[in-house]
Design an enzyme around this catalytic site. Structure first.
Site, short mmCIF file in Angstrom:
data_model
loop_
_atom_site.label_atom_id
_atom_site.label_comp_id
_atom_site.label_asym_id
_atom_site.label_seq_id
_atom_site.Cartn_x
_atom_site.Cartn_y
_atom_site.Cartn_z
CD GLU A 91 -1.26 -1.94 2.67
OE1 GLU A 91 -2.05 -2.27 3.55
OE2 GLU A 91 -0.05 -2.23 2.68
CG ASP A 111 5.01 -5.94 -2.43
OD1 ASP A 111 4.50 -6.77 -3.23
OD2 ASP A 111 4.48 -5.63 -1.37
CG ASP A 161 3.30 -3.93 6.24
OD1 ASP A 161 2.58 -4.71 6.89
OD2 ASP A 161 2.85 -2.93 5.66
#
Length: 309
Positions: A91, A111, A161
């Protein structure tokens, strides 16, 4: 989802025996990427919600609690974090919180899912709030484990995360001892690692306990913070690990002083007083984890294929 009245209901499972129902006005986007099913929906109570493979990841109106609790205790505990690595965090909100710190000269985000990041930048721009455009940011699209094997940089703070390591998800296979051995080599001397470490509700501490036990084999100093995330409907944990830094040794005054001198913009959740509460785990949580560390027992029908304990 099921429909009632003038909205749909998104049913977010909490463990094996509970669910949280969110009234949804409409779907903003829905797409299957190479790695996972991505949905962004608009809820009546929590605003936009990011859903990955059917599980709620964050919501617009309370994501600041999660992301500030994940990032700032570790960042503030470090005396001068200049280089930061973010693992996952599609995000962009974790990256946003990292970049609030004036000391940061470089922030690398890794990511696996480029399309997820593109969808979040398009439909959830308030989450990243310009973090992807910040000149200090470098975004790498790669498998985290494979990237860690070839990376030769060191970082003052590493923030995990990643999603829970469930089968058929991009994070499956991480949170293991081989991963932590790679991670330790990427930490600068005096560095600190922090990761989301799953829910710690009284009925479901399975993933947290296994992760925590694995991390005890890799790091001498572990501290777990806990915050109630309204949209998740459960307390969520964040575990930091280091060879030298202990976040609970900072007092309120020192934390507030570092926040005041370092941060570019004001926080909404975290400060010195909040820090004290985050690390004050309830007795039943401490007892359950202590018992698991002494005698690991897995719930019937579950094993620990991902973790090495």
């Amino acid at each position: 989802m099921s429909k009632a009245r003038n909205w749909w209901w998104f049913i977010d499972r909490i463990g094996d025996y509970e669910s949280h129902m969110h009234a949804i006005t409409h779907t903003i986007c829905h797409e299957r990427t190479e790695y996972q099913e991505v949905g962004i929906v608009n809820s009546v109570v929590y605003g936009k919600i990011l859903v990955l493979d059917g599980d709620m990841q964050s919501s617009q109106y309370d994501e600041f609690i999660y992301h500030e609790s994940l990032v700032h205790p570790a960042m503030i505990a470090h005396p001068n974090p200049e280089k930061v690595l973010v693992l996952g965090g599609g995000e962009g909100a974790t990256l946003r919180e990292v970049l609030r710190h004036k000391t940061v000269k470089k922030a690398v985000m890794v990511d696996i899912d480029k399309r997820l990041v593109e969808l979040c930048r398009e439909f959830l721009p308030e989450y990243s709030a310009g973090a992807f455009e910040d000149p200090r940011t470098e975004v790498v699209f790669a498998d985290v484990l494979e990237w860690m094997k070839t990376c030769d940089e060191k970082f003052d703070v590493i923030v995990g995360d990643l999603t829970d390591p469930l089968p058929q998800t991009p994070a499956y296979g991480l949170y293991s001892m081989p991963f932590f051995e790679l991670l330790k080599r990427r930490l600068s001397e005096g560095g600190i690692f922090v990761t989301q470490s799953s829910r710690i509700s009284f009925v479901d501490m399975y993933l947290h306990n296994v992760l925590y036990k694995t991390m005890t084999e890799a790091f001498p100093i572990l501290r777990t913070a806990c915050a109630h995330i309204p949209g998740f409907d459960v307390p969520w944990s964040f575990t930091s690990a280091s060879y030298e830094i202990d976040p609970i040794k900072l007092n309120r005054e020192e934390i507030d002083s570092r926040i005041s001198s370092r941060l570019i913009s004001e926080l909404k959740y975290y400060d010195g007083e909040t820090h004290t509460g985050l690390f004050a785990l309830p007795l039943h949580v401490r007892k359950a984890r202590r018992e698991f560390l002494e005698d690991p027992k897995f719930p019937e029908g579950k094993s620990s294929p991902v973790f090495i304990i």
